[in-house]
Write a protein that holds these residues in place. Structure first.
Motif, PDB file in Angstrom:
ATOM      1  N   HIS A   1      10.158   8.576  -7.663  1.00 31.19           N
ATOM      2  CA  HIS A   1      10.960   7.765  -7.790  1.00 31.19           C
ATOM      3  C   HIS A   1       9.750   5.963  -7.029  1.00 31.19           C
ATOM      4  N   GLN A   2       9.188   6.275  -6.508  1.00 31.78           N
ATOM      5  CA  GLN A   2       8.473   4.856  -5.280  1.00 31.78           C
ATOM      6  C   GLN A   2       6.813   4.862  -5.794  1.00 31.78           C
ATOM      7  N   HIS A   3       6.461   5.695  -6.489  1.00 32.66           N
ATOM      8  CA  HIS A   3       5.136   5.919  -7.199  1.00 32.66           C
ATOM      9  C   HIS A   3       4.341   6.033  -6.066  1.00 32.66           C
ATOM     10  N   THR A   4       4.110   7.093  -4.834  1.00 27.63           N
ATOM     11  CA  THR A   4       3.698   6.203  -3.568  1.00 27.63           C
ATOM     12  C   THR A   4       3.347   8.523  -2.938  1.00 27.63           C
ATOM     13  N   VAL A   5       2.416   8.033  -2.390  1.00 29.46           N
ATOM     14  CA  VAL A   5       2.179   9.119  -1.481  1.00 29.46           C
ATOM     15  C   VAL A   5       1.613   8.702   0.126  1.00 29.46           C
ATOM     16  N   GLU A   6       1.308   9.600   0.576  1.00 27.65           N
ATOM     17  CA  GLU A   6       0.756   9.426   1.125  1.00 27.65           C
ATOM     18  C   GLU A   6      -0.466  10.337   2.212  1.00 27.65           C
ATOM     19  N   ALA A   7      -1.590   9.467   2.442  1.00 25.46           N
ATOM     20  CA  ALA A   7      -3.295  10.305   2.793  1.00 25.46           C
ATOM     21  C   ALA A   7      -2.629   9.476   3.822  1.00 25.46           C
ATOM     22  N   VAL A   8      -4.303  11.046   4.413  1.00 26.31           N
ATOM     23  CA  VAL A   8      -5.153  11.118   5.874  1.00 26.31           C
ATOM     24  C   VAL A   8      -6.297  10.463   5.044  1.00 26.31           C
TER      25      VAL A   8
ATOM     26  N   VAL B   1      -4.113   6.842   8.821  1.00 31.05           N
ATOM     27  CA  VAL B   1      -3.582   7.824   7.662  1.00 31.05           C
ATOM     28  C   VAL B   1      -2.784   6.348   7.120  1.00 31.05           C
ATOM     29  N   GLY B   2      -2.196   7.079   5.604  1.00 27.49           N
ATOM     30  CA  GLY B   2      -1.939   5.408   4.912  1.00 27.49           C
ATOM     31  C   GLY B   2      -0.486   5.923   3.756  1.00 27.49           C
ATOM     32  N   ARG B   3       0.036   4.794   3.203  1.00 25.18           N
ATOM     33  CA  ARG B   3       0.868   5.401   2.139  1.00 25.18           C
ATOM     34  C   ARG B   3       0.302   4.950   1.661  1.00 25.18           C
ATOM     35  N   PHE B   4      -0.095   5.189  -0.312  1.00 26.39           N
ATOM     36  CA  PHE B   4      -0.774   4.396  -1.592  1.00 26.39           C
ATOM     37  C   PHE B   4       0.430   4.760  -2.288  1.00 26.39           C
ATOM     38  N   LYS B   5       0.268   3.209  -3.271  1.00 25.76           N
ATOM     39  CA  LYS B   5       1.626   3.007  -4.460  1.00 25.76           C
ATOM     40  C   LYS B   5       0.311   3.176  -5.471  1.00 25.76           C
ATOM     41  N   PHE B   6       1.374   3.672  -6.663  1.00 21.83           N
ATOM     42  CA  PHE B   6       0.229   4.094  -7.734  1.00 21.83           C
ATOM     43  C   PHE B   6       0.358   2.500  -8.792  1.00 21.83           C
TER      44      PHE B   6
END
Length: 210
Positions: free
Chosen positions: A28-35, A97-102
């Motif tokens: 719904h937010q078009h996000t994902v977390e990544a190292v 760590v970060g949260r990315f929005k596509f």
């Protein structure tokens, strides 16, 4: 347990194999977390490189000022390579760590779909180092003026700035030539000065024995 640097990847679901994608993905937010980085040692032509991972070492000012893009394989030549952006970052168990929005462009949606399905998991950082600490094999701090060019040296980035992150096909730091932005030139210069001083010492030693 967090992955080693040679296993850096978007966090995948470990307890639901049928899901096929990362638990941190939010459709719904078009996000994902990544190292983004764990700062583990990486062999370079000039020695071993380490990134210090701490709030004092990592400059995230671009996140607040203008944004940190999510790119396709570190490509900066076209807006088509812009897949999204970093919207949040924090430190967790020694990792950045970060949260990315596509982006909701054709390319961004394609990348988002591949990540959501677990088809693309690699993440890699592009950065600039502002301050190095050089140490020898015994861990002692070395002044570049006293070091030999062929010493076993470790270059620790004690202050560095994150410029971008990229989705990559191989979830590893093996593509070391694109890991830093411009920093190999600085370190090659340090090595060149070390080698020049070493050659001068050898030449003067030969002259003194003639």
């Amino acid at each position: 347990m967090l992955p080693r640097r040679d296993q850096l990847q978007i966090r995948l679901a470990a307890d639901d194999a049928s899901a096929g994608g990362p638990l941190t993905y939010d459709k719904h937010q078009h996000t994902v977390e990544a190292v983004i980085s764990m700062g583990s040692p990486v062999k370079r032509s000039y020695g071993t490189e380490l990134l210090r991972i701490s709030p004092d070492a990592v400059d995230l000012s671009r996140l607040r000022e203008g944004g940190i893009p999510l790119l396709d394989h570190h490509a900066q030549s076209s807006i088509d390579k812009l897949l999204g952006r970093l919207v949040d970052a924090w430190f967790e168990h020694g990792a950045l760590v970060g949260r990315f929005k596509f982006n909701q462009t054709e390319q961004g949606q394609k990348a988002e779909g591949m990540v959501a399905r677990g088809e693309l998991t690699g993440i890699s950082a592009g950065y600039r180092v502002d301050q190095w600490q050089i140490t020898d094999a015994d861990g002692g701090v070395v002044d570049e003026r006293d070091a030999r060019w062929d010493d076993d040296l470790t270059f620790t980035a004690t202050r560095w700035q994150l410029f971008e992150a990229s989705l990559v096909g191989v979830p590893a730091d093996a593509a070391s030539s694109i890991r830093s932005l411009g920093d190999p030139d600085v370190l090659r210069s340090v090595r060149a000065r070390m080698r020049a001083r070493h050659n001068i010492v050898l030449r003067n030693s030969r002259l003194s024995h003639e």
